[in-house]
Design a protein around this motif. Structure first.
Motif, PDB file in Angstrom:
ATOM      1  N   ARG A  33      21.411  46.642  35.752  1.00 55.88           N
ATOM      2  CA  ARG A  33      22.579  46.145  36.493  1.00 55.88           C
ATOM      3  C   ARG A  33      23.421  47.302  36.990  1.00 55.88           C
ATOM      4  O   ARG A  33      23.351  48.398  36.464  1.00 55.88           O
ATOM      5  N   SER A  34      24.228  47.024  37.996  1.00 54.16           N
ATOM      6  CA  SER A  34      25.079  48.055  38.600  1.00 54.16           C
ATOM      7  C   SER A  34      26.461  48.129  37.977  1.00 54.16           C
ATOM      8  O   SER A  34      27.122  49.161  38.070  1.00 54.16           O
ATOM      9  N   PHE A  35      26.888  47.018  37.389  1.00 56.32           N
ATOM     10  CA  PHE A  35      28.238  46.952  36.830  1.00 56.32           C
ATOM     11  C   PHE A  35      28.184  46.328  35.437  1.00 56.32           C
ATOM     12  O   PHE A  35      27.220  45.653  35.085  1.00 56.32           O
ATOM     13  N   ASP A  39      28.011  40.999  39.100  1.00 55.80           N
ATOM     14  CA  ASP A  39      27.485  41.756  40.227  1.00 55.80           C
ATOM     15  C   ASP A  39      28.533  42.553  40.980  1.00 55.80           C
ATOM     16  O   ASP A  39      28.237  43.124  42.026  1.00 55.80           O
ATOM     17  N   ASN A  40      29.758  42.569  40.465  1.00 63.27           N
ATOM     18  CA  ASN A  40      30.854  43.231  41.172  1.00 63.27           C
ATOM     19  C   ASN A  40      31.579  44.223  40.278  1.00 63.27           C
ATOM     20  O   ASN A  40      31.604  44.094  39.057  1.00 63.27           O
ATOM     21  N   TYR A  41      32.189  45.184  40.904  1.00 63.47           N
ATOM     22  CA  TYR A  41      33.034  46.175  40.245  1.00 63.47           C
ATOM     23  C   TYR A  41      34.276  45.462  39.721  1.00 63.47           C
ATOM     24  O   TYR A  41      34.944  44.752  40.463  1.00 63.47           O
ATOM     25  N   THR A  42      34.555  45.610  38.427  1.00 54.00           N
ATOM     26  CA  THR A  42      35.688  44.913  37.821  1.00 54.00           C
ATOM     27  C   THR A  42      36.539  45.867  36.988  1.00 54.00           C
ATOM     28  O   THR A  42      36.208  47.046  36.823  1.00 54.00           O
ATOM     29  N   ASP A  45      34.695  47.960  34.457  1.00 55.27           N
ATOM     30  CA  ASP A  45      34.126  49.227  34.933  1.00 55.27           C
ATOM     31  C   ASP A  45      35.208  50.298  35.039  1.00 55.27           C
ATOM     32  O   ASP A  45      34.990  51.451  34.653  1.00 55.27           O
ATOM     33  N   ARG A  82      32.904  56.705  43.906  1.00 52.50           N
ATOM     34  CA  ARG A  82      33.755  55.804  44.688  1.00 52.50           C
ATOM     35  C   ARG A  82      35.020  56.533  45.157  1.00 52.50           C
ATOM     36  O   ARG A  82      35.613  57.298  44.397  1.00 52.50           O
TER      37      ARG A  82
END
Length: 91
Positions: A33-35, A39-42, A45, A82
């Motif tokens: 997984r990316s985060f 599936d979203n940056y939270t 993270d 980022r």
């Protein structure tokens, strides 16, 4: 304990191992997984990035303290790149 009371072997070992256990849990969570959550940056993270940024302090003795945690390492590099993270570094 590693820095302030290194002569307390029990405490140094106990808390070093606990830190490693936390890294292992996070590394497993990030597998595939990316985060950290979904599936979203939270905020998860964002918060974890600050702690992982201190890996050299938490896990001293290695040029690459994240070498054993490849999922964390990839995630950290992704978050660290980022633009908002770069702005946060300047604060």
């Amino acid at each position: 304990f590693q820095r302030m009371a290194p002569d307390l072997d029990y405490a140094v070992n106990r808390y070093r191992r606990e830190a490693e256990r936390h890294y292992e849990v996070l590394d497993a969570q990030l597998g595939g997984r990316s985060f950290i959550v979904g599936d979203n940056y939270t905020i998860a993270d964002m918060a974890a990035w600050g702690w992982i940024e201190r890996a050299r302090f938490v896990l001293p003795g290695s040029d690459d303290p994240l070498a054993a945690y490849q999922n964390i390492k990839g995630w950290f590099d992704h978050i660290d790149a980022r633009p908002a993270t770069q702005r946060a570094r300047k604060v």
